[in-house]
Scaffold this active site. Structure first.
Site, PDB file in Angstrom:
ATOM      1  N   CYS B 170       0.869  -1.179   0.000  1.00  0.00           N
ATOM      2  CA  CYS B 170       0.000   0.000   0.000  1.00  0.00           C
ATOM      3  C   CYS B 170       0.908   1.231   0.000  1.00  0.00           C
ATOM      4  O   CYS B 170       2.028   1.211   0.515  1.00  0.00           O
ATOM      5  CB  CYS B 170      -0.886   0.001   1.234  1.00  0.00           C
ATOM      6  SG  CYS B 170      -1.932   1.480   1.335  1.00  0.00           S
ATOM      7  N   ASP B 172       0.629   3.855   1.639  1.00  0.00           N
ATOM      8  CA  ASP B 172       0.672   4.489   2.967  1.00  0.00           C
ATOM      9  C   ASP B 172       2.126   4.618   3.430  1.00  0.00           C
ATOM     10  O   ASP B 172       2.906   3.663   3.313  1.00  0.00           O
ATOM     11  CB  ASP B 172      -0.143   3.609   3.924  1.00  0.00           C
ATOM     12  CG  ASP B 172      -0.379   4.285   5.261  1.00  0.00           C
ATOM     13  OD1 ASP B 172       0.606   4.670   5.910  1.00  0.00           O
ATOM     14  OD2 ASP B 172      -1.551   4.419   5.645  1.00  0.00           O
ATOM     15  N   HIS B 238      -2.521  -3.803   4.811  1.00  0.00           N
ATOM     16  CA  HIS B 238      -2.128  -3.512   6.204  1.00  0.00           C
ATOM     17  C   HIS B 238      -3.321  -3.249   7.108  1.00  0.00           C
ATOM     18  O   HIS B 238      -4.434  -3.006   6.644  1.00  0.00           O
ATOM     19  CB  HIS B 238      -1.147  -2.340   6.248  1.00  0.00           C
ATOM     20  CG  HIS B 238      -1.725  -1.036   5.754  1.00  0.00           C
ATOM     21  ND1 HIS B 238      -2.133  -0.036   6.586  1.00  0.00           N
ATOM     22  CD2 HIS B 238      -1.942  -0.596   4.489  1.00  0.00           C
ATOM     23  CE1 HIS B 238      -2.585   0.977   5.866  1.00  0.00           C
ATOM     24  NE2 HIS B 238      -2.487   0.664   4.596  1.00  0.00           N
ATOM     25  N   CYS B 249      -6.153   0.628   6.805  1.00  0.00           N
ATOM     26  CA  CYS B 249      -5.913   1.187   5.476  1.00  0.00           C
ATOM     27  C   CYS B 249      -7.040   2.145   5.098  1.00  0.00           C
ATOM     28  O   CYS B 249      -8.203   1.743   4.999  1.00  0.00           O
ATOM     29  CB  CYS B 249      -5.815   0.060   4.450  1.00  0.00           C
ATOM     30  SG  CYS B 249      -5.405   0.676   2.806  1.00  0.00           S
TER      31      CYS B 249
END
Lengths: 510, 510
Positions: B170, B172, B238, B249
């Site tokens: 991801c 992030d 995640h 997420c």
């Protein structure tokens, strides 16, 4: 407008017959027996000995039929507008629409005319979109130009030493017919990807090259990787012999020399990218072609044996025409080959490439006659006369000159300059006459890839929003109408309409 | 800011030493002998028998050094601000900047402070960008994590039956260290391409797959096409064990199950796209990994022998840690392998895949100890704490958790949603404290492709304009500063800075 995924085949007979014309005559017309074309009306009319007259008649009929369908829209709407006070207005209007255009108008828009007035801008956009949809579906499903019968040309191409012909014409609408008309190639045998100014994306071209080469290694298509053939990348730049300073390539300021040089530089960059990125002598063959958009005559910058191209040396089809028009066909063909060989800067290219170039020149002779017979040797619409704007990726079905202004792009952000030019052109063509700008937003997708259809639809919708944002003034005034369409290239079906600014519930920004 | 194309190597020793620290100590610190890390200070501190303590110390030192450099900026600027009335302000300020941050401030900005006031927002953005540039150049040239020494892992990967490991974490910022820290893999051996929610672009992944397979056919790299190895595509989703409903997420509404399901669906779509598009049994292997962003413990959804993955069955590294921490290293390693085998839904995967998964779990045990020793088993910054926003394509040098908020994109139009989230996050982190949002706009290019550098620069500039247009309010208030950088991935050099909103002549929209 129908949003069925796969149109019923019956709906494809879309070109309305003039009143009273029987169905068989209509079919004959569609097949090229056009009354009054420059070929059939004057069977003895003088053409080049290598000109394919029957192909010219067929191509002319298709061109007339499609453009005629678009060009009937305004007169028909004018007739309908005159009837709006009649007591049976809706019924009368539908009869006229169905007879003249081949389809009915949206009933609710007609019904409400008595109180809300007749929204002719909406009816215009609606008619353009419906005409486009029918034309595209016919093209994609019925293959009226026979462009999918490509096996004989593919075999010839391989004999000449090439396993792929990848052509980038300029995105100008006056080159949209480059493959099917100007070069007389079956579009199914050619990768066409247009870019403004012929300036194709090198990274994208490298990706395509890898894909093609990979298929040869893995699947032996179109031939196996050990066959000594090459990938041929061509660019078509353009110029105007009639009005060189005004009607050349806008992307290069109507400067022929600059257009040719820029196209050649891009070709060389592509070859260098391949050579630098892959080992073992990986390379590609290049071809630089110029097109006179007034006469459709091409010139080809014949490379020498080392593959080098000179900007000031080319074989010019118009001159070849004059030098060979009095010969018998076989002699003319032999002379074309000689002229191609002589045009290389020093030392002709290999026999295969010479053959291919000679074939392209020969094919173009038919197109020169096409323009001579039908347009007095020079198009009347040497400027812009596009019927709609095409935005996105795809548009295989557009094989006609000056039908569409293209902006090939993924996002408005990247393609803003092309879109601005398009809006400017249509402000002159349409908005100045009170007509809206019809925009087809289109993304093709591969149905074999899961989720690809959904992503293509989202792509259309995102682009639509960005378009409305950029052209907010035109959109809110009702001067910018959009049709959203996707197509599964794996399925070989027609278009799927996925939205339109004409829908009552609206799409995108408004 | 320097815009020299290739920084002189001497400039790379960029981390300023605390005052008085001799140069050799500074080097030692850089090499991992960090005083006070959880590993060296407590050599007898209890860790898992398979934990690599020296790697932990080295990784910790790097993390501290880089984040420390960013985090010193505000205190240093505060000190400088307090001096602004001193008669020798400029000289004093430069001494402080050079000593504490390792570089000088732009002289003209300091000189004009007596009349125009001290523009601390500009100095802040300037310092963040200069710190980023130095950190990136050090990383790209000196390879402080040793991530380019990838040959032994590549050999292991092939022994396990894979010729490529392509990981999508991801986007992030809490997963930016996934390769180098969480999985302890040499980043040079892994293709990392992050996407919000792990939802990678299937078409892009297919293109990459073709490129990799083509190299095997053509160049025998990394192995020849007839070797029975596969392309392994992994996604890391995640979740947050500490605050599952808030800190999971964002792209999946902090819903773990949804995040895992969406990632798996995308993996399956990729495999199906390959199988549908290429003949002869073309396929790929898949791996689904979950990450607890509070503890850095992973779970791997072990596929069965048929390659099928169950969302509710996984091997959990935190549990493996507990079940093996009292064993001797060899016994622990054997037990890890058993636990992996047992986690498959029915019938373990082949031996190679089992080996690889066991290695990833074992590697992760070190990271679990890393977080236990340094963060009490759970990060204090379980929310956002990014130092700058990274927009574009590239960013190999970002291997640290919570350093960067990423928006991987080609255009603002496509990435608008990610950018909006980023601006919102930094409005909280920075703007609320009066600090601007520092944005690095970055495009990598392949120097082997002619014109690629120029296109990358134009790409940066176009993106900058679109960014300023979208965040007009923040930009005109001086709350949005941008650094424009490109990098030649073929040359293996550092960054080239090609523009900045801090330049007097301005770039992009203003």
């Amino acid at each position: 407008m129908s949003s069925r995924r796969h149109s019923h085949r019956a709906s494809l007979i879309w070109a309305a017959a003039p009143q009273g014309e029987p169905r068989h005559a209509r079919r004959a017309r569609a097949n090229g027996a056009a009354v009054g074309s420059g070929f059939d009306a004057e069977p003895s009319g003088r053409t080049h000995p290598l000109t394919d007259r029957s192909a010219n008649a067929r191509l002319h009929a298709y061109d007339q039929r499609v453009k005629g369908a678009f060009d009937r829209i305004v007169p028909v709407l004018k007739r309908i507008a005159q009837l709006r006070c009649a007591p049976d207005f809706v019924a009368q209007a539908q009869v006229i629409a169905e007879t003249e255009l081949g389809f009915r108008m949206p009933e609710d828009r007609l019904e409400e005319a008595w109180i809300a007035g007749l929204d002719l801008r909406t009816l215009f956009a609606w008619s353009v979109f419906e005409t486009y949809r029918r034309m595209a579906d016919e093209f994609l499903i019925e293959d009226p130009l026979g462009g999918r019968e490509s096996s004989s040309f593919e075999a010839f191409l391989q004999e000449c030493g090439f396993h792929m012909l990848d052509v980038t014409p300029c995105a100008d609408g006056r080159l949209a017919h480059a493959i099917s008309y100007v070069l007389r190639l079956p579009f199914g045998a050619v990768r066409r990807k247009s870019y403004a100014g012929g300036l194709f994306d090198v990274e994208d071209a490298v990706t395509k090259w890898v894909e093609i080469e990979y298929r040869r290694f893995r699947e032996g298509r179109p031939n196996t990787a050990d066959a000594p053939t090459r990938y041929l990348k061509a660019v078509i730049y353009h110029f105007s012999s009639h009005d060189p300073a005004q009607q050349g390539c806008a992307a290069h300021g109507s400067d022929d020399a600059r257009a040719a040089r820029a196209a050649l530089e891009r070709l060389l960059a592509f070859r260098q990218a391949i050579e630098n990125s892959f080992c073992c002598g990986a390379s590609v063959a290049l071809l630089l072609i110029g097109l006179d958009t007034d006469t459709d005559a091409i010139r080809i910058h014949v490379p020498n044996a080392a593959g080098e191209v000179a900007l000031d040396r080319s074989v010019d089809a118009a001159r070849v025409y004059d030098m060979t028009c009095d010969l018998a066909p076989d002699a003319a063909r032999a002379r074309v080959l000689e002229l191609v060989r002589d045009a290389a800067p020093d030392g002709a290219p290999d026999a295969g490439k010479t053959q291919l170039i000679a074939r392209l020149i020969e094919n173009n002779l038919s197109q020169i006659d096409f323009v001579r017979a039908l347009h007095g040797g020079r198009y009347g619409d040497h400027g812009h006369a596009e019927r709609f704007m095409g935005v996105g990726v795809g548009f295989d079905e557009i094989q006609l000159r000056n039908l569409t202004y293209f902006a090939y792009l993924d996002t408005v952000e990247e393609g803003a300059a092309d879109l601005d030019v398009g809006c400017m052109i249509f402000s002159g063509l349409n908005v100045s006459r009170g007509l809206p700008i019809p925009v087809v937003i289109r993304f093709d997708y591969r149905g074999a890839v899961p989720g690809a259809r959904e992503r293509a639809i989202l792509h259309c919708q995102r682009l639509d929003r960005a378009l409305v944002e950029r052209f907010e003034r035109q959109a809110s005034a009702g001067h910018l109408h959009r049709l959203l369409a996707v197509r599964d290239t794996d399925a070989g079906t027609g278009l799927e309409i996925v939205g339109s600014s004409l829908q009552r519930d609206g799409i995108g920004g408004r």
